[in-house]
Design a protein around this motif. Structure first.
Motif, PDB file in Angstrom:
ATOM      1  N   LEU A  27       0.834  -1.205   0.000  1.00  0.00           N
ATOM      2  CA  LEU A  27       0.000   0.000   0.000  1.00  0.00           C
ATOM      3  C   LEU A  27       0.871   1.258   0.000  1.00  0.00           C
ATOM      4  CD1 LEU A  27      -2.825   1.335   0.252  1.00  0.00           C
ATOM      5  CD2 LEU A  27      -2.564   1.150   2.742  1.00  0.00           C
ATOM      6  N   MET A 184     -13.395  -1.265  -8.674  1.00  0.00           N
ATOM      7  CA  MET A 184     -12.496  -0.778  -7.634  1.00  0.00           C
ATOM      8  C   MET A 184     -11.520  -1.865  -7.209  1.00  0.00           C
ATOM      9  SD  MET A 184     -13.702   1.514  -4.376  1.00  0.00           S
ATOM     10  CE  MET A 184     -14.841   2.378  -5.459  1.00  0.00           C
ATOM     11  N   TRP A 185     -11.999  -3.097  -7.137  1.00  0.00           N
ATOM     12  CA  TRP A 185     -11.125  -4.208  -6.739  1.00  0.00           C
ATOM     13  C   TRP A 185     -10.001  -4.406  -7.750  1.00  0.00           C
ATOM     14  CZ3 TRP A 185     -10.079  -6.851  -2.553  1.00  0.00           C
ATOM     15  CH2 TRP A 185      -9.308  -8.014  -2.663  1.00  0.00           C
ATOM     16  N   ARG A 188      -7.503  -1.552  -7.537  1.00  0.00           N
ATOM     17  CA  ARG A 188      -6.710  -1.766  -6.325  1.00  0.00           C
ATOM     18  C   ARG A 188      -5.677  -2.859  -6.551  1.00  0.00           C
ATOM     19  NH1 ARG A 188      -6.486  -6.657  -2.886  1.00  0.00           N
ATOM     20  NH2 ARG A 188      -5.378  -5.965  -1.024  1.00  0.00           N
ATOM     21  N   GLU A 189      -6.056  -3.900  -7.257  1.00  0.00           N
ATOM     22  CA  GLU A 189      -5.130  -4.995  -7.562  1.00  0.00           C
ATOM     23  C   GLU A 189      -3.956  -4.510  -8.401  1.00  0.00           C
ATOM     24  OE1 GLU A 189      -6.304  -8.235 -10.402  1.00  0.00           O
ATOM     25  OE2 GLU A 189      -6.338  -9.400  -8.553  1.00  0.00           O
ATOM     26  N   ARG A 191      -2.816  -1.227  -8.731  1.00  0.00           N
ATOM     27  CA  ARG A 191      -2.000  -0.189  -8.098  1.00  0.00           C
ATOM     28  C   ARG A 191      -1.314  -0.664  -6.821  1.00  0.00           C
ATOM     29  NH1 ARG A 191      -1.794   5.359  -8.970  1.00  0.00           N
ATOM     30  NH2 ARG A 191      -0.137   6.234  -7.682  1.00  0.00           N
ATOM     31  N   PHE A 192      -2.001  -1.491  -6.030  1.00  0.00           N
ATOM     32  CA  PHE A 192      -1.494  -1.835  -4.712  1.00  0.00           C
ATOM     33  C   PHE A 192      -1.062  -3.290  -4.563  1.00  0.00           C
ATOM     34  CE2 PHE A 192      -4.385   1.811  -3.767  1.00  0.00           C
ATOM     35  CZ  PHE A 192      -3.371   2.714  -3.468  1.00  0.00           C
ATOM     36  N   TYR A 362      -8.794   0.903   1.864  1.00  0.00           N
ATOM     37  CA  TYR A 362      -8.263   0.495   0.566  1.00  0.00           C
ATOM     38  C   TYR A 362      -9.052   1.141  -0.570  1.00  0.00           C
ATOM     39  CZ  TYR A 362      -4.566  -2.923   1.350  1.00  0.00           C
ATOM     40  OH  TYR A 362      -3.370  -3.510   1.633  1.00  0.00           O
ATOM     41  N   GLY A 363     -10.370   1.197  -0.408  1.00  0.00           N
ATOM     42  CA  GLY A 363     -11.187   1.824  -1.436  1.00  0.00           C
ATOM     43  C   GLY A 363     -10.868   3.297  -1.591  1.00  0.00           C
ATOM     44  N   ALA A 365      -8.031   4.842  -0.807  1.00  0.00           N
ATOM     45  CA  ALA A 365      -6.710   4.983  -1.420  1.00  0.00           C
ATOM     46  C   ALA A 365      -6.788   4.763  -2.923  1.00  0.00           C
ATOM     47  CB  ALA A 365      -5.734   3.995  -0.779  1.00  0.00           C
ATOM     48  N   THR A 366      -7.578   3.768  -3.325  1.00  0.00           N
ATOM     49  CA  THR A 366      -7.717   3.464  -4.750  1.00  0.00           C
ATOM     50  C   THR A 366      -8.396   4.603  -5.497  1.00  0.00           C
ATOM     51  OG1 THR A 366      -7.852   1.089  -4.258  1.00  0.00           O
ATOM     52  CG2 THR A 366      -8.647   1.816  -6.413  1.00  0.00           C
ATOM     53  N   GLU A 370      -6.422   6.785  -8.295  1.00  0.00           N
ATOM     54  CA  GLU A 370      -6.907   6.450  -9.626  1.00  0.00           C
ATOM     55  C   GLU A 370      -8.068   7.350 -10.047  1.00  0.00           C
ATOM     56  OE1 GLU A 370      -5.389   4.382 -11.526  1.00  0.00           O
ATOM     57  OE2 GLU A 370      -4.035   3.507 -10.057  1.00  0.00           O
TER      58      GLU A 370
END
Length: 427
Positions: A27, A184-185, A188-189, A191-192, A362-363, A365-366, A370
């Motif tokens: 992260l 979003m998932w 997130r996958e 970027r993080f 996490y959401g 941050a994403t 993004e």
């Protein structure tokens, strides 16, 4: 008894925290790095083939093929093959008219994308159409950014990777809270998870579609011998176990259509959950042993082990244990029952709250990093940020049902027009 309940709950919390703590490092890397993947110009443009498995996809297949024909890459270096897998519509004919070389497969026993890909690789070999350096794998509902192949070639040309995955965005991110949850998932996958893995030099993970596999690896494996319900993760696990490194190209963008009804989403994620259980059964012990291999391979094996490990089940076991205790304490003396209810109630509330807040973090941050890549109204970005944890909560009953139900691959109807995403660019 009180002490046992307390220690049991602490033990679950500590185990999960320690096991997944390394992802906090991911992260941090994802937040501070930004998009910095600046590779030199490739020494050559390599020859690739596109591989597509499609079942009753006449509504969307033409758009995908057109986006591949419009690539900013020499057309003579990019051939497009499609296997029309158990189709009952005119997917094959639509694909031929669009410019793909089509094979038709009818097999109601060996059903699924893994079998279809294996069939197509075998046919290409028999027909002497296998003189490529790499193979792109797409799903029929995808739309490919015009610079996709050129950017993937840039990473492929380094010669470091057995496979390369890409940046996966969504064609219909803003349709509703379900499609937004998927979108979003996957962001997130990218970027993080995959971007930090690439930065650290460890192996990334393939995620369903929009990836490139070296032809050398296909020949080494004798095709595509990955036939579990989540063949993409099975492939990623095999790469980790055998020391093959999967790279990531953040400038190569593929747009994917997400389910919009809960029934479609339930069926898809039920298959994914069952597939993860299959991988745990077939590869869990091997991944555990792989954690004691040389440094980078060990970390890749541990990373994949945590990816497929049923961490949610451990949490559910803890919740079930505390619920059972709540029921049992009704028959205990009032003083004992009160203490048990306080401890179990605290654990249950904390589990739900921390799960929601963790996913909200996490959401958030994403969405922040993004923001410009999520092409929907700003108010929707904020609203779907709060529904993202709810979307993930629905995995709880899915994970439980997948434990006991026989699951088979089922097609999902697609129909989002590519025109809706043709103005998307990586920024």
């Amino acid at each position: 008894m009180i002490d046992f309940v307390t220690y049991f709950n602490y033990a679950i919390a500590i185990v999960l925290t320690v096991a997944y703590l390394y992802q906090m490092g991911y992260l941090v890397i994802g937040l501070i790095r930004g998009r910095r993947q600046n590779l030199p110009e490739p020494k050559m443009l390599h020859r690739f083939a596109v591989i597509i498995s499609a079942r009753n996809e006449r509504n969307v297949i033409g758009g995908l093929i057109k986006s591949l024909k419009d690539q900013n890459y020499p057309s003579e270096l990019l051939d497009i093959y499609l296997v029309a897998d158990n189709c009952t519509d005119d997917t094959a004919e639509v694909s031929r008219r669009a410019g793909a070389l089509v094979y038709e497969r009818f097999d109601t026993v060996q059903v699924g994308k893994g079998y279809a890909l294996d069939y197509l690789f075998d046919r290409l070999k028999k027909d002497h159409r296998d003189s490529y350096e790499g193979y792109f794998v797409f799903d029929a509902d995808n739309y490919v950014d015009p610079n996709f192949v050129r950017e993937m070639n840039r990473v492929f040309d380094t010669g470091k990777y057995a496979a390369i995955t890409s940046y996966r965005n969504s064609k219909n991110f803003g349709s509703n809270w379900i499609s937004a949850g998927y979108g979003m998932w996957f962001l997130r996958e990218a970027r993080f998870l995959n971007a930090p893995r690439m930065f650290l030099g460890t192996s990334c993970a393939i995620s369903g579609t929009g990836f490139l596999v070296s032809a050398d690896l296909i020949r080494e494996n004798g095709g595509w011998p990955y036939h579990l319900l989540t063949e993409d993760i099975e492939f990623s696990v095999n790469c980790a176990l055998h020391g093959k490194c999967i790279g990531y190209c953040e400038r190569a963008v593929v747009f994917d259509e997400q389910p919009v009804t809960f029934r479609q989403s339930w069926n898809q994620r039920l298959r994914w959950s069952k597939g993860f259980y299959q991988i745990n059964f077939h590869y869990g012990f091997s991944l555990l042993k792989g954690c004691f291999q040389p440094r980078r391979q060990a970390f890749s094996c541990y990373d994949m082990l945590m990816t497929v490990a049923p961490g949610m089940l451990l949490t559910l076991i803890g919740i079930a244990f505390n619920l059972i205790l709540l029921g049992a304490c009704l028959f205990e003396p009032q003083s004992v029952a009160k203490q048990v209810m306080e401890i179990t109630g605290q654990f249950l509330v904390q589990s739900v709250v921390m799960f929601y807040l963790g996913l909200l973090l996490y959401g958030a941050a994403t969405v922040v990093v993004e923001w410009r890549s999520i092409r929907i109204p700003n108010w929707k970005k904020i609203a779907y940020l709060f529904t993202f944890p709810l979307f993930m909560f629905t995995y709880v009953p899915i994970a439980l049902v997948a434990l006991v139900r026989k699951v088979e691959w089922k097609p999902i109807a697609h129909g989002v027009d590519c025109a809706a995403v043709e103005d998307h660019t990586m920024v």
